[in-house]
Design an enzyme around this catalytic site. Structure first.
Site, PDB file in Angstrom:
ATOM      1  N   ASN A 109       0.861  -1.191   0.000  1.00 58.25           N
ATOM      2  CA  ASN A 109       0.000   0.000   0.000  1.00 58.25           C
ATOM      3  C   ASN A 109       0.887   1.227   0.000  1.00 58.25           C
ATOM      4  OD1 ASN A 109      -2.403   1.609   0.442  1.00 58.25           O
ATOM      5  ND2 ASN A 109      -1.790   1.810   2.586  1.00 58.25           N
TER       6      ASN A 109
ATOM      7  N   SER B  20       4.894   6.663   2.470  1.00 60.10           N
ATOM      8  CA  SER B  20       5.469   5.351   2.779  1.00 60.10           C
ATOM      9  C   SER B  20       4.827   4.293   1.894  1.00 60.10           C
ATOM     10  CB  SER B  20       5.175   4.964   4.241  1.00 60.10           C
ATOM     11  OG  SER B  20       5.594   5.959   5.147  1.00 60.10           O
TER      12      SER B  20
ATOM     13  N   ASP C  25      -2.647   0.463   8.020  1.00 57.00           N
ATOM     14  CA  ASP C  25      -1.433   1.250   7.748  1.00 57.00           C
ATOM     15  C   ASP C  25      -0.301   0.895   8.721  1.00 57.00           C
ATOM     16  OD1 ASP C  25      -2.746   2.608   5.647  1.00 57.00           O
ATOM     17  OD2 ASP C  25      -3.550   4.089   7.051  1.00 57.00           O
TER      18      ASP C  25
ATOM     19  N   HIS D 254       0.926   5.076   1.328  1.00 56.95           N
ATOM     20  CA  HIS D 254       0.225   5.879   2.334  1.00 56.95           C
ATOM     21  C   HIS D 254       0.927   7.234   2.452  1.00 56.95           C
ATOM     22  CE1 HIS D 254      -2.202   6.702   5.850  1.00 56.95           C
ATOM     23  NE2 HIS D 254      -1.103   7.143   6.444  1.00 56.95           N
TER      24      HIS D 254
HETATM   25  C1  GRF Z   1      -2.508   8.969  -2.459  1.00 60.40           C
HETATM   26  O1  GRF Z   1      -2.176  10.102  -1.710  1.00 60.40           O
HETATM   27  C2  GRF Z   1      -2.083   7.725  -1.736  1.00 60.40           C
HETATM   28  O2  GRF Z   1      -0.935   7.906  -0.982  1.00 60.40           O
HETATM   29  C3  GRF Z   1      -3.260   7.473  -0.835  1.00 60.40           C
HETATM   30  O3  GRF Z   1      -4.383   7.856  -1.563  1.00 60.40           O
HETATM   31  C4  GRF Z   1      -4.012   8.785  -2.570  1.00 60.40           C
HETATM   32  C5  GRF Z   1      -4.422   8.186  -3.873  1.00 60.40           C
HETATM   33  O4  GRF Z   1      -4.187   9.028  -4.936  1.00 60.40           O
HETATM   34  N1  GRF Z   1      -3.244   6.112  -0.372  1.00 60.40           N
HETATM   35  P1  GRF Z   1      -4.375   8.497  -6.402  1.00 60.40           P
HETATM   36  O5  GRF Z   1      -5.790   7.939  -6.526  1.00 60.40           O
HETATM   37  O6  GRF Z   1      -3.336   7.453  -6.670  1.00 60.40           O
HETATM   38  O7  GRF Z   1      -4.203   9.715  -7.268  1.00 60.40           O
END
Ligand code: GRF
Length: 220
Positions: A110, A139, A148, A112
């Site tokens: 994932n 991360s 997370d 994050h």
């Molecule tokens: C990103 O900030 C990611 O870190 C978080 O959700 C957001 C997704 O953005 N998990 P996208 O849909 O990839 O533009």
């Protein structure tokens, strides 16, 4: 690890991190096969991005299930049918049942938007600003039952500047996310990164702290 890593992506929204993986594949030879892009939301823009690239998509609506666990098992069953080597959560905005995750241990990552273990969950930019942090970041971690909370693989950091607000901080962080995620996937595709009983292993050695994204590469 096969020569070409079969990856599935699970996302709820705009899909810019998925787009970054796609670009890394198309322009920089990231050795992956996109076997599926799945979403919990039929209207998620990520699905159009995938369809334009000729990648199979799948939507499963949680409202069709009475319980989260039943939904999660159904979702991962369907994703599993595409036989991915790796499942990438890229903006998947649901908490996942721990039992449903078990078969995916070491095969799901994932991204994050915080320097974990700081700010698990939502509103990470706001929380970093409110805390008066001088740095923030993103991360990539292996997914475990703890939200997370799985072992962190790599992080990208940026300074918080005077005058930053949630919007500016998110906008400066996103391009770093788009570099960090493909770089981690490249290590997995190369068979260099695994999750074992002792935690994250890089080149058969335990990773004692997360890799850092610095000057365009991941460094120990
Ligand atoms: C990103 O900030 C990611 O870190 C978080 O959700 C957001 C997704 O953005 N998990 P996208 O849909 O990839 O533009």
């Amino acid at each position: 690890m096969p020569a070409t890593l079969r990856i599935a992506v699970l996302a709820s929204g705009r899909g810019s991190n998925f787009a970054a993986l796609l670009t890394a594949h198309e322009r920089k030879g990231l050795p992956v096969d996109f076997v599926l892009v799945a979403s919990d939301k039929a209207e998620a823009p990520v699905l159009q991005l995938a369809q334009s690239a000729g990648i199979p998509t799948m939507v499963l609506d949680p409202r069709e299930y009475a319980e989260r666990r039943a939904y999660d098992f159904a979702l991962f069953d369907r994703i599993g049918a595409s036989k991915p080597d790796l499942l990438v959560l890229a903006g998947f905005m649901r908490i996942i049942d721990g039992e449903a995750l078990k078969p995916w241990a070491g095969r799901m990552i994932n991204i994050h938007p915080s320097l974990l273990p700081k700010y698990r969950g939502l509103h990470t930019h706001r929380r970093a600003l409110k805390a008066g942090d001088v740095e923030h970041g993103a991360s990539v971690h292996y997914v475990t039952a703890e939200l997370d909370g799985g072992p962190v693989i790599a992080q990208a950091t940026l300074s918080i500047e005077a005058g930053d607000d949630e919007t500016t901080l998110a906008a400066r962080l996103l391009p770093l996310e788009h570099q960090l995620l493909p770089a981690v996937v490249a290590l997995i595709a190369a068979g260099r990164l695994t999750l074992g009983a002792q935690g994250v292993m890089l080149d058969d050695e335990p990773l004692r702290k997360p890799l850092r994204w610095r000057d365009g590469e991941l460094v120990r």
